[in-house]
Enzyme design. Structure first.
Site, mmCIF file in Angstrom:
data_model
loop_
_atom_site.group_PDB
_atom_site.id
_atom_site.type_symbol
_atom_site.label_atom_id
_atom_site.label_comp_id
_atom_site.label_asym_id
_atom_site.label_seq_id
_atom_site.Cartn_x
_atom_site.Cartn_y
_atom_site.Cartn_z
ATOM 1 N N LYS A 112 0.824 -1.215 0.000
ATOM 2 C CA LYS A 112 0.000 0.000 0.000
ATOM 3 C C LYS A 112 0.853 1.257 0.000
ATOM 4 C CE LYS A 112 -4.337 -1.621 1.958
ATOM 5 N NZ LYS A 112 -5.453 -1.319 2.869
ATOM 6 N N LYS A 194 -4.566 -10.890 -6.169
ATOM 7 C CA LYS A 194 -5.845 -11.098 -5.480
ATOM 8 C C LYS A 194 -6.867 -10.068 -5.977
ATOM 9 C CE LYS A 194 -5.035 -8.112 -1.540
ATOM 10 N NZ LYS A 194 -5.154 -7.763 -0.177
ATOM 11 N N LYS A 197 -10.165 -4.283 -3.766
ATOM 12 C CA LYS A 197 -10.993 -3.077 -3.850
ATOM 13 C C LYS A 197 -10.268 -1.961 -4.587
ATOM 14 C CE LYS A 197 -13.227 -3.333 0.705
ATOM 15 N NZ LYS A 197 -13.029 -2.876 2.099
HETATM 16 P P1 AMP Z 1 -10.918 -5.427 3.600
HETATM 17 O O1 AMP Z 1 -11.843 -5.121 2.508
HETATM 18 O O2 AMP Z 1 -9.503 -5.260 3.173
HETATM 19 O O3 AMP Z 1 -11.255 -4.741 4.861
HETATM 20 O O4 AMP Z 1 -11.080 -6.982 3.843
HETATM 21 C C1 AMP Z 1 -12.157 -7.566 4.510
HETATM 22 C C2 AMP Z 1 -11.957 -9.059 4.565
HETATM 23 O O5 AMP Z 1 -11.986 -9.623 3.248
HETATM 24 C C3 AMP Z 1 -10.616 -9.507 5.168
HETATM 25 O O6 AMP Z 1 -10.841 -10.605 6.006
HETATM 26 C C4 AMP Z 1 -9.799 -9.916 3.982
HETATM 27 O O7 AMP Z 1 -8.838 -10.886 4.290
HETATM 28 C C5 AMP Z 1 -10.867 -10.472 3.047
HETATM 29 N N1 AMP Z 1 -10.452 -10.385 1.633
HETATM 30 C C6 AMP Z 1 -10.054 -9.268 0.964
HETATM 31 N N2 AMP Z 1 -9.753 -9.556 -0.323
HETATM 32 C C7 AMP Z 1 -9.955 -10.883 -0.478
HETATM 33 C C8 AMP Z 1 -9.814 -11.798 -1.593
HETATM 34 N N3 AMP Z 1 -9.413 -11.386 -2.793
HETATM 35 N N4 AMP Z 1 -10.107 -13.104 -1.375
HETATM 36 C C9 AMP Z 1 -10.524 -13.541 -0.159
HETATM 37 N N5 AMP Z 1 -10.672 -12.731 0.918
HETATM 38 C C10 AMP Z 1 -10.394 -11.426 0.780
#
Ligand code: AMP
Ligand code: TRP
Length: 325
Positions: A112, A194, A197
């Protein structure tokens, strides 16, 4: 006493199917067996610049997403991080026992911060400490997250163990819960990356609020590997990823999925995957619209009330152990 789970997501950008399959889906499944606490981590969101009005809206919208995914306020505590001041307080305390070296090893900071540490925010650097505080405040047993959070969980465990060793037994040392399938859903445009967002290419992600046409187009345009079989195969990450999404959305076993598509081509597979995804997201999107602001705020304020009680008790013992009051 039931064991406790804690997890959270940031109110930034749009949630995608990776967030759902890697995290939210498991929260919902676990809430029947665990005492469950789910947080909207708005203090994490400001580690990168945010527009204030958009952040405020995204915070409530994320609560709608939790509820639409099936997090049930009758079973689980749902709250906004900033409503519980102990998160920031414990983060300061833990930042005094965390080490520069261990934070410098965090790969998410390197990603990041885009390698430019001179210009990266200090909050972005110390953010894993705030995440550790989130978890440790609630004496959490299990933390359901995607694969990308594994390293942060290890840091959380290290900080808890160090504190317990130096100041006496205070924190429960949490275990990560990372699903076997779905822990890292990949970009539809690049199966080495991966689904994220913050990807500039929106075609790489299926957002939970995408309309049916957009979903279908994105799936049709998804990159594929060489070979034609619809099978799980490490050497063919694109089809493996798409088939994993199909498997998790339908609840079929891996073998059932492979048998289902035997002798069928990519065209057929993608059409069916698009249908399954659209059919899954339609009722989900209808549920997102169900909650008016007033009922949402009532759920969040009841959640914050419960969370504050647990958090205050933990912070009191932390301060006591350290000689602060
Ligand atoms: P965040 O949007 O970064 O706050 O992530 C929220 C949750 O989604 C966290 O537990 C991340 O590990 C999970 N997560 C984010 N991106 C992925 C992905 N591409 N595949 C699986 N889990 C994800
Ligand atoms: N860091 C997590 C992410 O970006 C979100 C998060 C913050 C979290 N605090 C947490 C997840 C505590 C689990 C437990 O996805």
């Amino acid at each position: 006493m039931r064991e406790r789970i804690f997890s959270g997501a940031q109110p930034t950008g749009q949630l995608h199917i990776g967030n759902y399959l890697g995290a939210l889906k498991n929260w919902v499944e676990l809430q029947d067996d665990y005492e469950s606490i789910f947080c909207i981590v708005n203090l994490h969101a400001i580690t990168l610049p945010q527009d204030p009005a958009s952040l405020r809206k995204a915070t409530l919208d994320l609560a709608r997403i939790y509820l639409a995914a099936g997090v049930d306020p009758a079973k689980s505590t749902i709250f906004i991080q900033s409503d519980v001041p102990q998160h920031a307080e414990l983060a300061w305390t833990l930042s005094c026992i965390a080490r520069m070296g261990e934070l410098e090893r965090m790969t998410q900071f390197k990603d990041k911060g885009k390698g430019n540490t001179e210009r990266a925010g200090v909050g972005l650097f110390t953010y894993p400490i705030l995440m550790a505080s989130d978890i440790l405040l609630y004496q959490t047993d299990l933390v359901p997250v995607g694969q990308d959070q594994k390293q942060h969980l290890e840091l959380t465990r290290d900080l808890a163990e160090r504190f317990n060793r130096d100041y006496g037994e205070t924190f429960k040392v949490p275990e990560p819960y990372i699903p076997k399938a779905g822990a890292s859903i990949k970009s539809l445009q690049d199966p080495e990356k991966k689904m994220s967002k913050s990807d500039e290419n929106a075609n790489g992600s299926i957002f939970l609020l995408d309309d049916p046409d957009t979903i279908t187009k994105k799936i049709k345009r998804a990159v594929t590997d060489s070979g034609t079989d619809i099978t799980f195969d490490e050497t063919r990450p694109a089809i493996t990823n798409l088939l994993t999404i199909f498997q998790l959305l339908t609840g079929k076993t891996g073998e059932e999925c492979v048998a289902h598509f035997e002798g069928k081509g990519y065209g057929h597979f993608k059409t069916e995957l698009a249908e399954v995804t659209v059919e899954f997201l339609k009722p989900f999107q209808a549920r997102v619209k169900e909650y008016d602001e007033e009922s949402l705020k009532a759920i969040l304020s009841a959640g914050a009330e419960k969370a504050r009680q647990i958090a205050a008790e933990t912070l009191r013992s932390v301060y006591k152990q350290m000689g602060i009051n």
